[in-house]
Design an enzyme around this catalytic site. Structure first.
Site, short mmCIF file in Angstrom:
data_model
loop_
_atom_site.label_atom_id
_atom_site.label_comp_id
_atom_site.label_asym_id
_atom_site.label_seq_id
_atom_site.Cartn_x
_atom_site.Cartn_y
_atom_site.Cartn_z
N LYS A 87 -21.51 -2.42 -3.59
CA LYS A 87 -20.37 -2.79 -4.43
C LYS A 87 -19.98 -1.68 -5.40
O LYS A 87 -20.84 -0.94 -5.88
CB LYS A 87 -20.70 -4.07 -5.22
CG LYS A 87 -21.01 -5.28 -4.35
CD LYS A 87 -19.80 -5.82 -3.63
CE LYS A 87 -18.90 -6.65 -4.51
NZ LYS A 87 -19.29 -8.06 -4.62
N TYR A 143 -12.34 -6.53 11.87
CA TYR A 143 -13.48 -5.62 11.96
C TYR A 143 -14.68 -6.18 12.72
O TYR A 143 -15.72 -5.54 12.77
CB TYR A 143 -13.92 -5.16 10.58
CG TYR A 143 -14.02 -6.28 9.56
CD1 TYR A 143 -14.98 -7.27 9.67
CD2 TYR A 143 -13.12 -6.33 8.49
CE1 TYR A 143 -15.05 -8.29 8.75
CE2 TYR A 143 -13.18 -7.36 7.56
CZ TYR A 143 -14.15 -8.34 7.70
OH TYR A 143 -14.21 -9.35 6.79
N LYS A 157 -14.78 -2.20 1.87
CA LYS A 157 -14.89 -3.65 1.74
C LYS A 157 -13.59 -4.15 1.13
O LYS A 157 -13.34 -3.99 -0.07
CB LYS A 157 -16.08 -4.03 0.87
CG LYS A 157 -16.33 -5.54 0.82
CD LYS A 157 -17.69 -5.83 0.19
CE LYS A 157 -18.08 -7.29 0.37
NZ LYS A 157 -17.12 -8.23 -0.18
N CYS A 162 14.48 -9.75 -28.16
CA CYS A 162 15.20 -9.45 -29.39
C CYS A 162 16.55 -8.91 -28.95
O CYS A 162 16.63 -7.93 -28.22
CB CYS A 162 14.43 -8.39 -30.19
SG CYS A 162 15.45 -7.62 -31.46
N ASP A 217 -10.81 -6.31 -0.44
CA ASP A 217 -10.91 -7.43 -1.36
C ASP A 217 -9.78 -8.42 -1.08
O ASP A 217 -8.76 -8.43 -1.74
CB ASP A 217 -10.83 -6.91 -2.80
CG ASP A 217 -11.40 -7.91 -3.78
OD1 ASP A 217 -11.92 -8.95 -3.32
OD2 ASP A 217 -11.32 -7.66 -4.98
N CYS A 238 17.58 -2.49 -32.80
CA CYS A 238 16.25 -2.82 -33.31
C CYS A 238 15.38 -1.56 -33.23
O CYS A 238 15.27 -0.94 -32.18
CB CYS A 238 15.62 -3.94 -32.49
SG CYS A 238 13.89 -4.23 -32.89
N CYS A 292 12.30 -11.62 -34.27
CA CYS A 292 11.71 -10.34 -33.87
C CYS A 292 10.79 -9.84 -34.98
O CYS A 292 11.21 -9.75 -36.13
CB CYS A 292 12.82 -9.32 -33.60
SG CYS A 292 12.21 -7.64 -33.37
N CYS A 323 12.64 -6.39 -36.47
CA CYS A 323 13.91 -6.35 -37.19
C CYS A 323 14.33 -7.72 -37.72
O CYS A 323 15.32 -7.84 -38.43
CB CYS A 323 15.01 -5.77 -36.32
SG CYS A 323 15.53 -6.87 -35.00
N GLU A 366 -17.38 1.07 6.21
CA GLU A 366 -15.99 0.60 6.17
C GLU A 366 -15.67 0.18 4.74
O GLU A 366 -16.55 -0.30 4.04
CB GLU A 366 -15.82 -0.64 7.07
CG GLU A 366 -16.09 -0.39 8.52
CD GLU A 366 -16.22 -1.70 9.31
OE1 GLU A 366 -15.81 -2.77 8.82
OE2 GLU A 366 -16.76 -1.64 10.43
S1 IVH Z 1 -18.49 -7.64 7.78
C1 IVH Z 1 -21.81 -10.51 8.88
N1 IVH Z 1 -16.74 -5.85 7.01
O1 IVH Z 1 -16.83 -9.39 2.69
C2 IVH Z 1 -20.94 -9.54 8.25
N2 IVH Z 1 -16.90 -7.88 5.77
O2 IVH Z 1 -19.58 -10.74 1.81
C3 IVH Z 1 -19.57 -10.04 8.09
N3 IVH Z 1 -15.29 -8.07 3.93
O3 IVH Z 1 -16.95 -12.50 4.28
C4 IVH Z 1 -18.76 -9.25 7.19
N4 IVH Z 1 -14.34 -6.12 4.26
O4 IVH Z 1 -14.67 -11.46 3.94
C5 IVH Z 1 -17.30 -7.06 6.76
N5 IVH Z 1 -15.21 -4.20 6.47
C6 IVH Z 1 -15.75 -5.40 6.24
C7 IVH Z 1 -15.30 -6.24 5.18
C8 IVH Z 1 -15.91 -7.47 4.98
C9 IVH Z 1 -14.35 -7.23 3.52
C10 IVH Z 1 -15.58 -9.39 3.32
C11 IVH Z 1 -15.62 -10.51 4.33
C12 IVH Z 1 -16.99 -11.10 4.23
C13 IVH Z 1 -17.46 -10.62 2.90
C14 IVH Z 1 -18.95 -10.42 2.98
#
Ligand code: IVH
Length: 688
Positions: free
Chosen positions: A322, A235, A122, A434, A124, A439, A416, A419, A120
């Site tokens: 990551k 999730y 991750k 400006c 942010d 200019c 500026c 000019c 999945e």
């Molecule tokens: S699973 C025990 N799935 O990443 C596992 N986490 O460092 C629980 N996060 O605290 C996390 N996308 O805030 C999982 N598809 C995803 C995620 C995800 C983002 C974040 C989440 C978690 C942190 C883990």
């Protein structure tokens, strides 16, 4: 008395039906991305419900959509002890660490067979836990330290994709208790719009979408949370008593009972497929509407997850792979001031060059004086720099521990730098400007913009050449470009005979453009590429747009008062009208209804292909998409047949999409289309 009772009963029923219906449509809209009624019909239902709830407050249901608006500020958040600890993930940074993870998993399970994983994105953002009792949302909480979080229920309720009650089929029982976990995010474009507004209101900007999402979820005034474009992708569940056996099934189940689930999850068998999924995701990264910082890899089978268990607060059955960082630290060697197209003075940090996400960065914007002060950025400082997607790199913060003794503060000059005009700062605006419309800096930037690819696309007119043309006094406005002679051009430094001819040729070629491109090229404030095409969609000619009143402009879907005022002011200016007149005289004017042949290209990734566009695209107006397809060599067709080569399907695509699938015609969704456009542009850029 009996009658009254009956009335109350029927009102209760009506209110209940409305809540059910509205919640179902909200699910279709926010989770399935497939609404079945118009926004108007939806709004009408909400209004009826609100009226009834005002009249009969005691009949209001706990999961009424009207409880999404937020409430008066609270003093602080109550602590919330999680029903089960919220774990975190181990991180991996290389393919070999993933192979090692897979080996650890197989060793612990004592198997040599391939393991099935779910990958999945991750996301942010900021983690959110939702607790449902008998199907009703009772708590929303942040992660906190993993054991205790903050109770942010009122805020969580304002998020449209958070169901207030679970969608349980009639006749079935909701679980006594369900704990669902996920991530709250703000999309990149929403984030930029939010920051833009804050800049204009002289408020501190958010460093990134994650901070904006976290800040929004932790607002003491939930009405502010309600105003922020948050989305919650779920999730996971805790206290797993769910009617499914795998992560893959869980995602589908969550979606069915009302949650927004990320559609980019993949099922992979063995580590090779996992690595393939990682590299796919890495390629998609920039084109996704939200930020992701890696790929989460989870063992699919819950029974295997249970056997694997956890160590030191992270599960053994999952890992986060990551992505390379988009933030790096480097030194500020200098701070300079750039004068933009609209005269805005922007302080820019000149950096010790550093590679961020594969690109060398040597400059980063500091936005304006307020931001410099707020972040207290000084020459000589070590700073954290961020490059996200296609956005200009920016300074996020100062690494104070590394501040040397001899740093110097920077103050924006009062005149500026180009000019010498006295700089003005309009009340309520963060930018210093400006005010001199002649200019040279402003002129150079406007020419640059006018010549850029998405505007008039004048090949060969680069920054250096523009500098020379303006400095030599040969060009005083963009119309002058079109009266340049071969002799004038050849007189410039380092301008070979051949280059002069080439430039004249590309100037000639650039003259006829669509209304959308022409409007964008004019550089009207608040009219970006998207807005230019929105205007072009609505007005058939430049003349009718020029004659439009502010009211007419504001009546267009997507055009706010600010844009309307700016467009109106632009075309009311004598100077701008003269410029357009002069452009027309030298043969530069928009042709709204260009015959297809005039735009068609014979080369490009879609060369010779018949392309049908159906549904609505979220990122661009139709006309713009058509132009892009043509620029890639495609021919636009209106109906799908066996001869169709490609169908690009946006939201709410209907019968044409169905027909394409029936006939086996290739179909792309918007994201795939954008990716193709991006690749194409990348290859063009290289050839330029
Ligand atoms: S699973 C025990 N799935 O990443 C596992 N986490 O460092 C629980 N996060 O605290 C996390 N996308 O805030 C999982 N598809 C995803 C995620 C995800 C983002 C974040 C989440 C978690 C942190 C883990």
């Amino acid at each position: 008395m009996g009658n009254e009772n009956q009335d109350i009963q029927s009102m209760k029923q009506r209110i209940s039906d409305l809540v059910d219906e509205i919640n179902e449509h909200s699910y279709r809209y926010h989770v399935l991305d497939a609404p079945t009624i118009s926004d108007f019909a939806y709004d009408m239902m909400v209004r009826e419900l609100e009226d009834l709830e005002r009249k009969y407050p005691s009949l209001k249901r706990h999961d009424s959509p009207s409880s999404r608006v937020g409430a008066a500020p609270s003093k602080q958040f109550e602590p919330f002890i999680h029903p089960a600890p919220m774990l975190s993930l181990q991180n991996a940074f290389s393919d070999s660490e993933i192979l090692e993870f897979d080996e650890r998993v197989r060793k612990a399970l004592d198997t040599t067979e391939h393991i099935e994983y779910v990958t999945e994105p991750k996301l942010d953002g900021v983690a959110l836990e939702l607790v449902y009792e008998k199907g009703a949302l009772v708590v929303g909480a942040t992660r906190g330290d993993g054991t205790t979080g903050e109770n942010v229920t009122t805020n969580a309720k304002t998020i449209p994709s958070v169901p207030l009650s679970l969608r349980i089929p009639k006749g079935e029982q909701a679980p006594d208790k369900l704990v669902v976990r996920g991530e709250v995010i703000i999309e990149k474009s929403d984030f930029q719009a939010l920051n833009q507004k804050r800049l204009e209101a002289s408020q501190a900007v958010f460093a990134n979408p994650r901070n904006a999402a976290a800040g929004s979820l932790r607002q003491l005034d939930s009405r502010i949370t309600a105003s922020r474009p948050l989305r919650a992708y779920m999730y996971a569940t805790a206290l797993a008593s769910v009617p499914v056996d795998t992560q893959w099934q869980l995602l589908q189940w969550l979606k069915n009972i009302g949650f927004l689930v990320n559609p980019l999850a993949r099922k992979c068998t063995g580590p090779k497929e996992v690595l393939g999924s990682y590299s796919d995701m890495l390629h998609k990264r920039d084109s996704l509407p939200y930020e992701i910082d890696g790929l989460v890899i989870k063992v699919n089978d819950f029974e295997l997850q249970r056997q694997l268990g956890e160590i030191s607060k992270s599960p053994r059955w999952a890992i986060a792979y990551k992505f390379p960082a988009v933030q790096e630290t480097t030194k500020v060697n200098d701070i300079i001031v750039q004068v933009g197209r609209t005269g805005a003075l922007t302080p820019v940090a000149i950096l010790e060059p550093v590679r961020i996400g594969g690109v060398e960065v040597s400059r980063a914007t500091l936005h304006n004086q307020d931001e410099i002060q707020r972040k207290d950025v000084r020459i000589g400082d070590t700073v954290l720099v961020q490059r996200a997607g296609d956005v200009i790199p920016e300074v996020v913060s100062v690494v104070l521990q590394k501040r040397p003794d001899d740093t110097s503060r920077f103050v924006l000059p009062s005149t500026c730098p180009v000019c010498g005009s006295e700089v003005v700062r309009i009340e309520g605006e963060a930018a210093a400007r400006c005010p001199n419309v002649s200019c040279p800096a402003q002129l150079k930037r406007s020419i640059q913009h006018f010549a850029s690819r998405d505007a008039m696309d004048i090949d060969g007119l680069g920054t250096k050449l523009i500098e020379q043309l303006v400095d030599a006094g040969l060009v005083k406005d963009v119309a002058d470009l079109y009266t340049l002679s071969h002799q004038e051009l050849s007189s410039l430094d380092r301008m070979a005979d051949k280059s002069a001819s080439n430039l004249l040729e590309s100037l000639k070629k650039s003259r006829k453009k669509s209304l959308g491109k022409f409007l964008f090229a004019l550089g009207i404030r608040h009219v970006g590429q998207h807005m230019a095409f929105v205007l072009a969609d609505r007005f058939s000619s430049l003349e009718s747009l020029m004659a439009a009143s502010t009211e007419e402009l504001e009546a267009i879907d997507g055009v706010g008062p600010e844009v309307a005022a700016s467009v109106h002011a632009f075309f009311s200016s004598e100077r701008n009208r003269k410029l357009i007149e002069r452009l027309t005289e030298v043969g530069v004017y928009p042709l709204e209804h260009l015959p297809d042949e005039a735009l068609e290209q014979t080369t490009g990734p879609l060369a010779g292909q018949k392309v049908v566009l159906t549904g609505t695209l979220g990122t661009m107006p139709r006309r713009q998409a058509q132009e892009i397809i043509r620029s890639m060599g495609g021919q636009i067709a209106s109906s799908v047949s066996k001869k169709t080569d490609l169908v690009i399907a946006g939201e709410k695509a209907g019968s044409k999409l169905k027909k394409a699938t029936d006939l086996g015609v290739k179909v792309m969704d918007e994201r795939q289309f954008l990716e193709m456009v991006k690749d194409f542009r990348g290859s063009q850029e290289k050839n330029r």
